[in-house]
Motif scaffolding. Sequence first.
Motif, PDB file in Angstrom:
ATOM      1  N   TRP A   1      46.841  29.742  44.374  1.00 37.31           N
ATOM      2  CA  TRP A   1      47.690  28.707  43.942  1.00 37.31           C
ATOM      3  C   TRP A   1      46.491  28.073  43.716  1.00 37.31           C
ATOM      4  O   TRP A   1      47.417  26.807  43.024  1.00 37.31           O
ATOM      5  CB  TRP A   1      48.730  27.677  45.645  1.00 37.31           C
TER       6      TRP A   1
ATOM      7  N   ASN B   1      47.269  26.506  39.632  1.00 36.37           N
ATOM      8  CA  ASN B   1      48.610  27.456  38.649  1.00 36.37           C
ATOM      9  C   ASN B   1      48.700  25.333  37.959  1.00 36.37           C
ATOM     10  O   ASN B   1      48.149  24.739  38.593  1.00 36.37           O
ATOM     11  CB  ASN B   1      49.031  26.547  39.617  1.00 36.37           C
TER      12      ASN B   1
ATOM     13  N   THR C   1      49.097  22.071  40.117  1.00 37.49           N
ATOM     14  CA  THR C   1      48.574  22.126  41.026  1.00 37.49           C
ATOM     15  C   THR C   1      47.639  21.087  41.161  1.00 37.49           C
ATOM     16  O   THR C   1      46.648  20.716  40.507  1.00 37.49           O
ATOM     17  CB  THR C   1      48.002  23.165  41.889  1.00 37.49           C
TER      18      THR C   1
ATOM     19  N   ASN D   1      44.980  20.565  46.991  1.00 36.07           N
ATOM     20  CA  ASN D   1      45.620  21.891  46.363  1.00 36.07           C
ATOM     21  C   ASN D   1      45.651  22.200  48.183  1.00 36.07           C
ATOM     22  O   ASN D   1      44.903  21.846  49.092  1.00 36.07           O
ATOM     23  CB  ASN D   1      44.715  22.916  45.213  1.00 36.07           C
TER      24      ASN D   1
ATOM     25  N   TYR E   1      45.182  25.228  48.924  1.00 37.87           N
ATOM     26  CA  TYR E   1      44.057  25.769  50.000  1.00 37.87           C
ATOM     27  C   TYR E   1      43.208  25.969  50.908  1.00 37.87           C
ATOM     28  O   TYR E   1      42.908  25.582  51.462  1.00 37.87           O
ATOM     29  CB  TYR E   1      43.459  27.328  48.613  1.00 37.87           C
TER      30      TYR E   1
END
Length: 210
Positions: free
Chosen positions: A4, A7, A10, A15, A17
């Motif tokens: 992710w 992306n 993002t 983000n 994560y």
Amino acid sequence: MWNWVFNAKTEFDNNLYDLFWDQLLLWLLANDGITPGSDYALQTNTANLPLGEEMTFSLLYNGKTPLSAAPTVQLRHNGAEAAILSLNPDPSGDSASLTFTPRAAGRYEAVTTLPGGKELQVRFLVFREQLERTETATDLAYLQQLATASGGRLIEPDEISELVSNLLLETAPMEARTRLVPLWNTALICLALVFLLAAEWVLRRRWGLT
């Protein structure tokens, strides 16, 4: 989850994560970082600090009476003395803190000595952030501006095959073409011959030649 981060939609600085792991570590470090039986604890707001940003030191009281005079913090950089900082009591009365901006990258150690002679220490790392390695997401807006300013255009991934085909067509070898143009029957050559013959006749008459 780490996918992710790459992306395009993002936010790099927020983000999911990184947020997940940050919150997990904060949860594991609950209870203000004071272990059972400890009266005081010295903390930093992060263990890894990009060069140029501020580091916050906090001296926490585990339900103890605040110290009459907040101790100083001795800062060492790569084992050498770097600075001596003064803690400032917080309005809440349950801690003392200070902020410091490191000027060089490397390993740091902060040590404070309590009135009873007990030492508290905390370590952290200051690093030079390399944005070209951390911000790996494609900046489409900048690439579009660069392409427009240089007279080009932005190529989407699905257009690459068409672009390669067009480049191969432009670089294909071409047969040499030669066009033969006869000069003897052109009007310019005819006029030049007439002028030369007339000039010769006039000169010969003037000089008395036959």
